[in-house]
Design an enzyme around this catalytic site. Structure first.
Site, short mmCIF file in Angstrom:
data_model
loop_
_atom_site.label_atom_id
_atom_site.label_comp_id
_atom_site.label_asym_id
_atom_site.label_seq_id
_atom_site.Cartn_x
_atom_site.Cartn_y
_atom_site.Cartn_z
CG ASP A 129 -2.18 0.68 1.11
OD1 ASP A 129 -2.23 1.63 0.31
OD2 ASP A 129 -3.15 0.29 1.78
CG ASP A 234 -4.49 5.60 0.90
OD1 ASP A 234 -5.32 4.78 1.29
OD2 ASP A 234 -4.41 6.76 1.36
CD GLU A 303 -8.89 4.29 -1.28
OE1 GLU A 303 -9.75 4.02 -0.43
OE2 GLU A 303 -8.03 5.15 -1.11
CG HIS A 369 -8.96 -1.16 4.94
ND1 HIS A 369 -8.83 -1.19 3.57
CD2 HIS A 369 -8.45 0.02 5.34
CE1 HIS A 369 -8.25 -0.07 3.17
NE2 HIS A 369 -8.00 0.68 4.23
CG ASP A 370 -11.28 2.22 3.91
OD1 ASP A 370 -10.77 2.26 5.05
OD2 ASP A 370 -10.66 2.52 2.88
C1 GLC Z 1 -7.86 5.34 2.13
C2 GLC Z 1 -7.71 4.13 3.03
C3 GLC Z 1 -8.30 4.45 4.36
C4 GLC Z 1 -7.53 5.61 4.96
C5 GLC Z 1 -7.55 6.81 4.01
C6 GLC Z 1 -6.54 7.84 4.42
O1 GLC Z 1 -9.17 5.63 1.85
O2 GLC Z 1 -8.29 3.01 2.43
O3 GLC Z 1 -8.27 3.36 5.23
O4 GLC Z 1 -8.09 5.98 6.18
O5 GLC Z 1 -7.20 6.44 2.70
O6 GLC Z 1 -5.24 7.41 4.14
#
Ligand code: GLC
Length: 585
Positions: A129, A234, A303, A369-370
């Site tokens: 990541d 991310d 993402e 995980h979100d």
């Molecule tokens: C992304 C991650 C999340 C995190 C956010 C800030 O959305 O998946 O878990 O809190 O970025 O880095």
């Protein structure tokens, strides 16, 4: 389980000789098509919750390494790990204080190297990541920037703010943070505000500064040299802000100026410069792959919760410049719900395939995980059907750890046990609406203490109490289980038809849809799914178009059907939420 339907070599041979016929599948040129990643299942590991090897209640790298054999036995060939880098853990690793160091709680660099070596031996590719939008406020870059050390002054986004007539100073604009509250924080030392699109401990890096870009290139190369197969990038759509830092127009969705929904994020998200950065990183990966052909192609997954056009551009822009190998497709998380009907699902699949430019691999993300887990979004009865959907669609599938068991969100998790920053930010009354802790509880390995996750007296998040029944060991031992269904589906994916079969999908009725993978003169695979809470009787004959024999290939845990059982295509009865994968012989 049966032998693969069509040996992949035969299909590859015919493809290479007949040209590309993979309409709607991997709309791919041959080169990409034979690469490793366009057909892979990527298994997301949330390291903090996967396996604790040293009894401190926190998952770690040695724990992951000890479970790589489990991944391989399941049929997984690629994994992406949520952040494992040094971090004060305000956002559980998404706040990085050293991009080139391992978080001590998770282990050492040697542990990481062992993980990579073991994965390599087991044929598993490891994706890390990469969190480029923000660092931790404990990163030395931020400390130096706050102190205006030469070379670091503009590493982050700083602003004086606005001095009002009454002498008070306020943030430069009305932008809210994704995690609630203003996106600006006053820094006493520097006497300026800094931007943070997430928590105040996650200051946004300034990508208009070439030194930042260079520093991040170094980070990517550092991990590439360690043997990783690529990166999940991310929050990529947050990288740039409009230089004017103007107020954003109000969305009208809420009167709460601290809520992220308060404004339309036209100046702080999805700026055109994001695409340039994606292209830059793609070039870096391609150059590295070309220089180091001894290992497979290094890829990027991005993402961004975005519109179809935007994500399609991430794949490849209108000038044909390639970017992200896999812009995550979150539409099974965001665009279908428990009450969606067959048309919604079909539309959801078709729209991605229509927008995806030719020459790219489709991808489907079922969880992460979100977001709430499948069993909690669609109900536990849907677990097998959703895994069938995910794993028999063409292209890449992304599974979040625990979804192969049908793990359930721990919604009852108390305020006292809540640690997720957005949940803490909104307070005790509303934390359950936003908390991501319920989807991050420890992996349920067995019915031993802490579900076999850890020997500690207290784990960082409590284990879901249903672990006594719902755990991997029990599912391995059972006659039939979600895990076994999942494993059967991965086995089925090895067959050539699942890679190159032509694809078509249709609603058969308001509540049942079906899709087919077929190839001339070979057996076809048909997936049929009932998304309603009632039993449904459907006629598949028209959809199948040929009067051939239909037999069950993979059935769900509670199904009355069994593998190999012949079916009457003209009158197929499906139980509530039942999915069935069939073979047309
Ligand atoms: C992304 C991650 C999340 C995190 C956010 C800030 O959305 O998946 O878990 O809190 O970025 O880095």
């Amino acid at each position: 389980m049966r032998a693969p339907l069509i040996p992949i070599q035969i299909l590859l041979f015919s493809l290479l000789n007949c040209g590309s016929i993979m309409a709607g599948l991997v709309k791919s040129d041959t080169e990409d098509f034979i690469d490793w990643w366009p057909h892979t299942v990527f298994y997301q590991i949330y390291p903090r919750s996967f396996k604790d090897s040293n009894g401190d209640g926190i998952g770690d790298l040695k724990g992951i390494t000890s479970k790589l054999r489990y991944l391989a036995d399941t049929g997984i060939t690629a994994t992406w790990l949520s952040p494992i880098f040094q971090s004060p853990m305000v956002d559980f690793g998404y706040d990085i204080s050293d991009y080139k160091a391992i978080q001590p709680e998770y282990g050492t660099m040697q542990d990481f190297e062992e993980l990579i070596d073991t994965a390599f031996e087991l044929g598993i590719k490891v994706i890390l990541d990469f969190v480029p939008n923000h660092s931790s406020d404990q990163h030395e870059w931020f400390k130096k920037s706050a102190a205006k050390e030469p070379g670091y002054e503009d590493f982050y986004v700083w602003h004086d703010g606005i001095l009002q007539e009454n002498g008070t100073r306020v943030p430069p604009n009305n932008w809210p943070s994704v995690f609630y509250g203003s996106a600006w924080e006053w820094h006493e030392g520097r006497q300026q505000y800094y931007l943070h699109q997430f928590t105040k401990e996650q200051p946004d890096l300034n990508y208009r500064n070439p030194r930042v870009v260079q520093a991040m290139d170094d980070v990517l190369l550092f991990w590439l040299k360690k043997g990783v197969a690529g990166f999940r990038i991310d929050a990529v759509n947050h990288l740039f802000e409009d230089e004017s830092l103007k107020d954003e127009p109000l969305s009208g969705k809420t009167a709460d100026s601290l809520s992220y929904d308060y404004t339309k994020h036209i100046y702080s998200r999805d700026l055109p410069e994001v695409l340039e950065m994606i292209h830059h990183w793609r070039q870096l990966l391609d150059d590295f792959s070309a220089k180091h052909p001894e290992r497979p192609t290094r890829i990027m997954m991005t993402e961004a919760y975005g519109g179809l056009t935007q994500l399609a551009d991430y794949y490849e822009d209108s000038n044909g410049v390639r970017g992200s190998h896999l812009p995550f497709n979150f539409h099974f998380i965001t665009d279908v719900k428990g009450d969606s009907d067959a048309r919604d699902y079909v539309y959801n699949v078709e729209k991605w395939l229509i927008y995806m430019p030719r020459g790219h691999a489709a991808n489907w993300v079922m969880g992460n995980h979100d977001n709430p887990r499948v069993a909690s979004r669609f109900g536990p009865a849907s677990v097998d059907a959703m895994n069938m959907l995910l794993l028999t669609l063409p292209g890449v599938a992304v599974t979040y750890n625990g979804e192969e068991l049908g793990m359930v969100d721990y919604r009852e998790l108390s305020w006292e046990d809540t640690v997720d920053p957005p949940a803490r930010n909104v307070g005790e009354e509303h934390y359950k609406e936003v908390s991501r802790d319920p989807v991050r509880t420890p992996f349920q390995w067995s019915n031993a203490t802490n579900a076999g996750f850890s020997t500690a007296t207290k784990t960082w998040l409590p284990v879901h109490p249903n672990y006594l029944e719902l755990n991997l060991e029990a599912q391995k031992a059972a006659k039939r289980s979600h895990y076994q269904v999942y494993k059967d589906l991965l086995e089925l994916r090895k067959s050539g038809i699942m890679r190159v079969g032509r694809f078509n999908i249709e609603p058969l009725s308001r509540w049942v849809f079906a899709f087919k993978r077929s190839y001339p003169n070979f057996e076809s695979i048909i997936t049929v799914i009932n998304v309603s809470d009632q039993e449904q009787l459907v006629d598949l004959s028209e959809f199948l178009s040929q009067p051939k024999k239909l037999v069950v290939e993979v059935a769900g845990v509670d199904s009355k059907y069994q593998t190999g059982q012949p079916l009457a295509a003209s009158a197929l009865l499906l139980a509530a939420r039942e999915g069935l994968v069939c073979r047309l012989v």
